[in-house]
Design an enzyme around this catalytic site. Structure first.
Site, PDB file in Angstrom:
ATOM      1  N   LYS A   1       0.833  -1.204   0.000  1.00 22.83           N
ATOM      2  CA  LYS A   1       0.000   0.000   0.000  1.00 22.83           C
ATOM      3  C   LYS A   1       0.870   1.257   0.000  1.00 22.83           C
ATOM      4  O   LYS A   1       0.579   2.227  -0.709  1.00 22.83           O
ATOM      5  CB  LYS A   1      -0.941  -0.010   1.216  1.00 22.83           C
TER       6      LYS A   1
ATOM      7  N   GLN B   1      -3.848  -1.255   9.647  1.00 20.58           N
ATOM      8  CA  GLN B   1      -3.821  -2.580   9.039  1.00 20.58           C
ATOM      9  C   GLN B   1      -4.448  -3.580  10.026  1.00 20.58           C
ATOM     10  O   GLN B   1      -4.082  -3.616  11.196  1.00 20.58           O
ATOM     11  CB  GLN B   1      -2.369  -2.979   8.709  1.00 20.58           C
TER      12      GLN B   1
ATOM     13  N   ASP C   1     -10.274   4.012   4.787  1.00 17.99           N
ATOM     14  CA  ASP C   1     -10.411   2.565   4.624  1.00 17.99           C
ATOM     15  C   ASP C   1     -11.847   2.107   4.933  1.00 17.99           C
ATOM     16  O   ASP C   1     -12.183   0.933   4.772  1.00 17.99           O
ATOM     17  CB  ASP C   1      -9.408   1.863   5.561  1.00 17.99           C
TER      18      ASP C   1
END
Lengths: 285, 285
Positions: B59, B103, B126
């Site tokens: 990412k 994450q 996200d």
């Protein structure tokens, strides 16, 4: 030709709501005795819409009967979003208030979502905030929208386990259809959402082991579409005491069905009262 | 017996993702030129799970290529919930950070939900917060979960209008199946959620005009259950580059189908980057 007799058992929402309110009143009394503080619901009414005035009055009367204090705020129809947000933020921070109910719709000119989001999640006993929607969606602890919460209690009271069943929810409003579907999904039903764009509603309804009708259109769901043995939850309440389901025919096919009135309707306020005492118990613990 | 040839058109997620990233890079460059500030994504990694390490690295590399700065924080596996919440709250308040990616999974011992909720909704690129889930559910502006967001972009790119169609989502995870269903519902599909409790999965899949497979089990959806002409979105990605759908048979029946790899997969990071620039544009406006 003689009429086929109803075979479905009626789901007695009035009786279940009465028991829930009694239980809630006992908890409220116990909490008041233990802490010296009575649970308190703040009710906020904007404007003078007659239906809203009546609803709030009814909710306050039911609070009083259950031993819940209500603090009532009436704001003029000219209230701005910022003013309403400030009022709700104040109530959210007020330790003497345990639950907050913003009677809605709040009328044009006010950003209803901004107002809802000013309600602290731990006081959102009407289940209208983003946070409450998400906890319903994830099956996490939190306050639920009152009508779908009442529907789930009705299912439980009649030992209907949604797991593995096909549940069809007709209607997708923010406070009824959408959360009802998410709550059924959290209880492991295979959930289908139908609405005004649904191409073949009859076909979808015919699949339902559990049908939740929440469209607000009188006898919109045809009785002959009810799957034999289905559980029919009619959350509609239309003029003339008519639900969203063609009751007479549906009752000859369903195993369980909610009457209108006396089915889902009475559960809504009962859940509101119950959640208010839940909130007070947590805040006074 | 000769094999029936594939008739479905492939949905080229790799190509679409590339175009989205190019467009995002152009927006990032333009924003940097206009404001003097480069969009910045904070990436937070807890512990040293090899897959997570790889994902974050990927990412960050993609950010850099797109002209998005990334600020990387690595926390030890022994990090407490309170410590992680504090880090995320700091980033939420930091004007130099426009998007935040935690994450996940963050590993046992940490309350992942508490961590997610420490991310400010306006930086939740996200799409993991309660607020983002609710805006997806209500069809309101906000950030979406990246994989379902990618799925909706794929549908749009191939002119698939979900309105009135039967969409079946197999899987109900918080970041994939559940939001995908809500987003399809917001686009007026008749949506059915299936999952491990679904009694007759084949019957449900056979109804799907649009199928979203998001279970993470190789070739779990049988090709012969695909309705002729259906649009098949395979969000599975299992060992050996195998999706959740039996591709070979499904491709003889579907009208459109995503390959694995090269279908849904590449869209996820592309949506993350795009939302990061969206966030920066709003915050720097």
């Amino acid at each position: 030709m003689s009429r086929t007799p109803a075979t479905a058992r009626l789901m007695d929402g009035s009786g279940l709501a009465r028991r829930l309110v009694d239980e809630t009143a006992a908890r409220a009394a116990d909490l008041t005795r233990r802490t010296g503080t009575q649970p308190c619901l703040a009710t906020v009414l904007v404007g003078e819409d007659p239906a809203s005035v009546t609803y709030v009055k009814m909710k306050r009367a039911r609070c009083e009967k259950a031993g819940i204090r209500s603090r009532h705020l009436e704001l003029p129809a000219t209230t701005t979003t910022a003013e309403l947000v400030a009022v709700l933020a104040d109530l959210s921070g007020d330790p003497d208030v345990h639950g907050i109910l913003l009677q809605h719709p709040v009328g044009p000119g006010i950003d209803e979502r901004a107002a809802f989001e000013a309600i602290a999640p731990e006081k959102d006993v009407d289940g209208v905030t983003f946070s409450s929607f998400a906890t319903m969606g994830f099956g996490l602890p939190g306050f639920v929208s009152c009508t779908p919460g009442g529907i789930m209690r009705l299912l439980d009271a009649y030992d209907v386990d949604p797991a593995g069943k096909r549940a069809v929810v007709v209607g997708r409003s923010a406070i009824l259809g959408k959360p009802a579907g998410l709550m059924l999904l959290a209880r492991n039903a295979t959930v289908t959402y139908c609405h005004s764009y649904t191409a073949d509603l009859s076909a979808a309804v015919r699949e339902a082991d559990i049908l939740v009708a929440a469209v607000g259109r009188p006898r919109f769901i045809k009785g002959e579409d009810i799957k034999p043995g289905a559980v029919v939850i009619d959350a509609g309440y239309n003029p003339g005491n008519v639900g969203d389901v063609d009751f007479d025919t549906a009752a000859t096919r369903a195993s369980l069905i909610t009457p209108v009135p006396g089915g889902v309707g009475p559960m809504t306020i009962a859940v509101l009262l119950s959640q208010t005492v839940d909130a007070a118990e947590r805040q006074l613990a």
